[in-house]
Design an enzyme around this catalytic site. Structure first.
Site, mmCIF file in Angstrom:
data_model
loop_
_atom_site.group_PDB
_atom_site.id
_atom_site.type_symbol
_atom_site.label_atom_id
_atom_site.label_comp_id
_atom_site.label_asym_id
_atom_site.label_seq_id
_atom_site.Cartn_x
_atom_site.Cartn_y
_atom_site.Cartn_z
ATOM 1 N N GLU A 164 0.837 -1.218 0.000
ATOM 2 C CA GLU A 164 0.000 0.000 0.000
ATOM 3 C C GLU A 164 0.868 1.265 0.000
ATOM 4 O OE1 GLU A 164 -2.876 0.889 -0.649
ATOM 5 O OE2 GLU A 164 -4.059 1.705 0.983
ATOM 6 N N THR A 166 -4.142 9.381 -3.782
ATOM 7 C CA THR A 166 -4.025 9.442 -2.324
ATOM 8 C C THR A 166 -2.822 10.292 -1.897
ATOM 9 O OG1 THR A 166 -5.053 7.278 -2.114
ATOM 10 C CG2 THR A 166 -3.784 8.028 -0.239
HETATM 11 N N1 LIG Z 1 -2.467 -3.301 -8.134
HETATM 12 C C1 LIG Z 1 -2.748 -2.012 -8.082
HETATM 13 N N2 LIG Z 1 -4.033 -1.611 -7.928
HETATM 14 C C2 LIG Z 1 -4.356 -0.298 -7.883
HETATM 15 N N3 LIG Z 1 -3.461 0.703 -7.966
HETATM 16 C C3 LIG Z 1 -2.166 0.367 -8.107
HETATM 17 C C4 LIG Z 1 -1.757 -0.991 -8.174
HETATM 18 N N4 LIG Z 1 -0.417 -1.006 -8.292
HETATM 19 C C5 LIG Z 1 0.004 0.266 -8.339
HETATM 20 N N5 LIG Z 1 -1.045 1.120 -8.223
HETATM 21 C C6 LIG Z 1 -0.981 2.593 -8.223
HETATM 22 O O1 LIG Z 1 -1.588 3.106 -7.018
HETATM 23 C C7 LIG Z 1 -2.267 4.342 -7.283
HETATM 24 C C8 LIG Z 1 -3.712 4.247 -6.822
HETATM 25 O O2 LIG Z 1 -3.732 4.150 -5.461
HETATM 26 P P1 LIG Z 1 -4.469 5.228 -4.559
HETATM 27 O O3 LIG Z 1 -4.164 4.868 -3.142
HETATM 28 O O4 LIG Z 1 -4.120 6.596 -5.055
HETATM 29 O O5 LIG Z 1 -5.985 4.943 -4.923
HETATM 30 P P2 LIG Z 1 -7.063 4.059 -4.195
HETATM 31 O O6 LIG Z 1 -6.387 2.835 -3.684
HETATM 32 O O7 LIG Z 1 -8.234 3.898 -5.102
HETATM 33 O O8 LIG Z 1 -7.548 5.051 -3.074
HETATM 34 P P3 LIG Z 1 -7.871 4.985 -1.517
HETATM 35 O O9 LIG Z 1 -6.682 4.313 -0.898
HETATM 36 O O10 LIG Z 1 -8.060 6.413 -1.157
HETATM 37 O O11 LIG Z 1 -9.126 4.222 -1.330
HETATM 38 C C9 LIG Z 1 -2.217 4.559 -8.793
HETATM 39 O O12 LIG Z 1 -1.180 5.488 -9.056
HETATM 40 C C10 LIG Z 1 -1.836 3.190 -9.345
HETATM 41 O O13 LIG Z 1 -1.080 3.269 -10.528
HETATM 42 N N1 LIG Z 2 -6.373 7.108 5.348
HETATM 43 C C1 LIG Z 2 -5.963 7.245 3.986
HETATM 44 C C2 LIG Z 2 -6.848 6.369 3.132
HETATM 45 C C3 LIG Z 2 -6.520 6.435 1.681
HETATM 46 O O1 LIG Z 2 -5.569 5.474 1.320
HETATM 47 C C4 LIG Z 2 -6.110 8.697 3.566
HETATM 48 O O2 LIG Z 2 -7.196 9.245 3.776
HETATM 49 O O3 LIG Z 2 -5.158 9.283 3.057
#
Ligand SMILES: Nc1ncnc2c1ncn2[C@@H]1O[C@H](COP(=O)(O)OP(=O)(O)OP(=O)(O)O)[C@@H](O)[C@H]1O
Ligand SMILES: N[C@@H](CCO)C(=O)O
Length: 309
Positions: free
Chosen positions: A128, A181
């Site tokens: 993450e 994020t």
């Molecule tokens: N397996 C994967 N799945 C999703 N995103 C990935 C993965 N591997 C790398 N990434 C990268 O992680 C970023 C997306 O993650 P981010 O934490 O921003 O979004 P999210 O997980 O949808 O949001 P949140 O954590 O707020 O719920 C993108 O830049 C993406 O390219």
């Molecule tokens: N706690 C995190 C969750 C998103 O990955 C934030 O709000 O930035």
């Protein structure tokens, strides 16, 4: 067992007042993953279906999380990973976390379950961190444990499982814009006024109490965020209108899901949640911005095994 197929659900982090500590698990939306043992050692991502994400192990959260458990377990085999991505990256419903949690859960099953859920969360956090630039478990914990969770501490990682009221439903709207994020974290203030801190920790305590006592009105009162929402809501078009429509149609409360742009609402009962979904759709239909909505029960189980061989 040589191969496993799993469903790794979407999750809502923060739950308004609990920035970086509270989260809950959804049921209707999630990724599927197939993980299989290979004779060749190491971790390989062989397929990503749905979104354009890096196949390179060290650039994908699934690869980094898999390496974390693999290097600790030192098994006499390798693993290959197929990701069928349904959760759009950057949507705020734990897309990156679903990949990180799913892969460590699956590898643990293939290894004969040597690790407990807290250890799995620790491995998943390493993945993450690639996406968000910091290690936080508020999406990972609800995916791995199911239901509502509270991250008591990161080092050592301690996760508390909170009760899941059976008649509680979440309604989500995802405006089709991306909020990274890492960027949504950068806009937050480094210091907060004492009065805001007092309000926030009173809400976190109240929310936990409400879950333990099935007190829906108190849960609604506790769904307030005076620290993060004022900054991040500016990144989400028509945020206040959505909240207003949800609450005036019976939602207990609403807030930013994770770092946005998705917005969640919690309701008592499926009928109210569906009414809330319709009201939110009406707000967004007028804006011309593409969006999708869904309503889900709270998933008390977390990641599910779909098949194994
Ligand atoms: N397996 C994967 N799945 C999703 N995103 C990935 C993965 N591997 C790398 N990434 C990268 O992680 C970023 C997306 O993650 P981010 O934490 O921003 O979004 P999210 O997980 O949808 O949001 P949140 O954590 O707020 O719920 C993108 O830049 C993406 O390219
Ligand atoms: N706690 C995190 C969750 C998103 O990955 C934030 O709000 O930035």
């Amino acid at each position: 067992m040589n191969q496993i197929k799993i469903f790794s659900p979407a999750t809502v982090a923060n739950v308004s007042c609990g920035f970086d500590v509270l989260g809950f698990c959804l049921d209707t939306v999630g990724d599927e993953m197939i993980i299989r043992k290979t004779v060749e050692k190491g971790i390989k991502i062989t397929k990503i279906d749905g979104f354009d994400l890096p196949l390179e192990t060290k650039k994908n959260v699934a690869g980094v999380a898999a390496l974390a458990i693999y290097e600790d377990a030192k098994p006499d085999c390798g693993f290959e990973i197929e990701i069928y991505k349904k959760i759009k990256p950057g949507s705020g419903i734990g897309s990156s976390s679903a990949s990180a949690s799913g892969v460590v859960f699956a590898i643990n099953e293939l290894l004969g379950k040597p690790y407990n859920k807290t250890q799995l969360s620790d491995f998943a956090m390493k993945g993450e961190a690639v996406a968000s630039g910091s290690e936080h478990a508020d999406n990972i914990a609800p995916g791995i444990f199911g239901g509502f969770t509270l991250v008591k501490s990161n080092q050592p990682l301690k996760i508390l499982e909170l009760p899941t009221p059976s008649n509680l439903y979440a309604t989500l709207i995802h405006p089709q814009i991306e909020v990274k994020t890492a960027e949504a974290r950068n806009i937050l203030p480094k210091n907060i006024p004492m009065q805001d801190a007092i309000t926030q920790w009173s809400n976190v305590g109240s929310l936990v109490h409400a879950l333990h006592t099935n007190d829906y009105p108190l849960l609604g009162e506790a769904l307030q965020d005076v620290i993060v929402e004022p900054h991040r809501s500016k990144l989400i078009p028509h945020y206040n209108e959505v909240k207003k429509a949800a609450i005036s149609n019976g939602a207990l409360g609403s807030g930013i899901s994770g770092s946005g742009p998705s917005i969640f609402s919690l309701s008592e009962g499926i009928e109210t949640a569906k009414k809330v979904e319709q009201a939110i759709q009406e707000v967004y239909t007028k804006t011309g911005i593409e969006f999708y909505t869904f309503t889900s029960k709270i998933n008390a189980e977390g990641i599910k095994i779909l098949s194994s061989e």
